[in-house]
Design a protein around this motif. Structure first.
Motif, PDB file in Angstrom:
ATOM      1  N   ASN A 107      21.964  -1.942   3.197  1.00  0.00           N
ATOM      2  CA  ASN A 107      21.504  -3.304   2.919  1.00  0.00           C
ATOM      3  C   ASN A 107      22.076  -4.289   3.926  1.00  0.00           C
ATOM      4  OD1 ASN A 107      19.854  -2.834   0.754  1.00  0.00           O
ATOM      5  ND2 ASN A 107      21.358  -3.380  -0.793  1.00  0.00           N
ATOM      6  N   GLY A 108      21.315  -5.346   4.188  1.00  0.00           N
ATOM      7  CA  GLY A 108      21.792  -6.440   5.011  1.00  0.00           C
ATOM      8  C   GLY A 108      21.817  -6.161   6.503  1.00  0.00           C
ATOM      9  N   GLY A 142      18.141 -10.937  -1.407  1.00  0.00           N
ATOM     10  CA  GLY A 142      17.868 -10.137  -0.210  1.00  0.00           C
ATOM     11  C   GLY A 142      16.404  -9.776  -0.093  1.00  0.00           C
ATOM     12  N   SER A 143      15.797  -9.326  -1.188  1.00  0.00           N
ATOM     13  CA  SER A 143      14.384  -8.951  -1.162  1.00  0.00           C
ATOM     14  C   SER A 143      13.498 -10.170  -0.918  1.00  0.00           C
ATOM     15  CB  SER A 143      14.000  -8.266  -2.473  1.00  0.00           C
ATOM     16  OG  SER A 143      12.689  -7.757  -2.392  1.00  0.00           O
ATOM     17  N   ARG A 145      14.314 -12.824   0.729  1.00  0.00           N
ATOM     18  CA  ARG A 145      14.490 -13.166   2.144  1.00  0.00           C
ATOM     19  C   ARG A 145      13.621 -12.253   3.023  1.00  0.00           C
ATOM     20  NH1 ARG A 145      19.746 -12.129   2.855  1.00  0.00           N
ATOM     21  NH2 ARG A 145      20.310 -14.034   1.783  1.00  0.00           N
TER      22      ARG A 145
END
Length: 180
Positions: A107-108, A142-143, A145
């Motif tokens: 992630n990220g 996050g999703s 974004r």
């Protein structure tokens, strides 16, 4: 489509990928279960369960109703996620939805943004899809974004059943760009 980006490669998933897909699901079970609307019964987490899913996905691909891709790191060929386009019929309206999961250890890092751009290119340029929709839990920053970065616009809210409970999702859509 076997398409390579800068750091990842997308490959259509097949029955031969059942073991590595099962490994991805098991490593990320706790997180994926909190966001997935798909059935996650006990058989889901078996090799036989993954083979059955991949067989259904292959049949749907033949019918041009679903395209499920593994997200592989180019450097190591490790499966780090899955991204799918699938057609749903809701209220007599055909809708194409994109859904995705990424190994939490990755992630990220921008991998899903790269994968989503590749899948949208496939959807619009190869599959002839005109509009793609997606949903995200409001706290899944996050999703959200990733979707906004890919050009998705918020279109409302919708309740989706996750683990037997209705949860509100922010809904997004992106339309095929006009070609000159």
């Amino acid at each position: 489509m076997n398409d390579a980006g800068e750091r990842i490669q997308l490959k259509l998933l097949n029955v031969e990928d059942a073991e590595i897909l099962l490994d991805l699901q098991l490593r990320n079970m706790a997180v994926f279960e909190e966001i997935s609307a798909s059935d996650r019964s006990d058989t889901f987490y078996t090799l036989e369960g993954q083979v059955a899913i991949l067989e259904r996905w292959a049949k749907a691909r033949e019918e041009e109703k679903r395209y499920s891709f593994g997200i592989f790191l180019k450097a190591t060929q490790e499966l780090i996620g899955e991204i799918s386009l699938f057609e749903l019929v809701l209220d007599h309206t055909d809708k194409w939805i994109v859904g995705y999961v990424l190994d939490q250890g990755h992630n990220g890092k921008g991998y899903m943004s790269e994968a989503l751009q590749m899948v949208l290119k496939f959807a619009f340029d190869e599959a002839g899809i005109k509009r793609v929709e997606a949903g995200a839990l409001p706290d899944n920053i996050g999703s959200i974004r990733v979707l906004r970065k890919a050009g998705f616009q918020e279109i409302g809210r919708q309740n989706i059943k996750i683990k037997g409970k209705w949860k509100e999702h922010v809904m997004f859509a992106v339309d095929c760009p006009e070609r000159a």
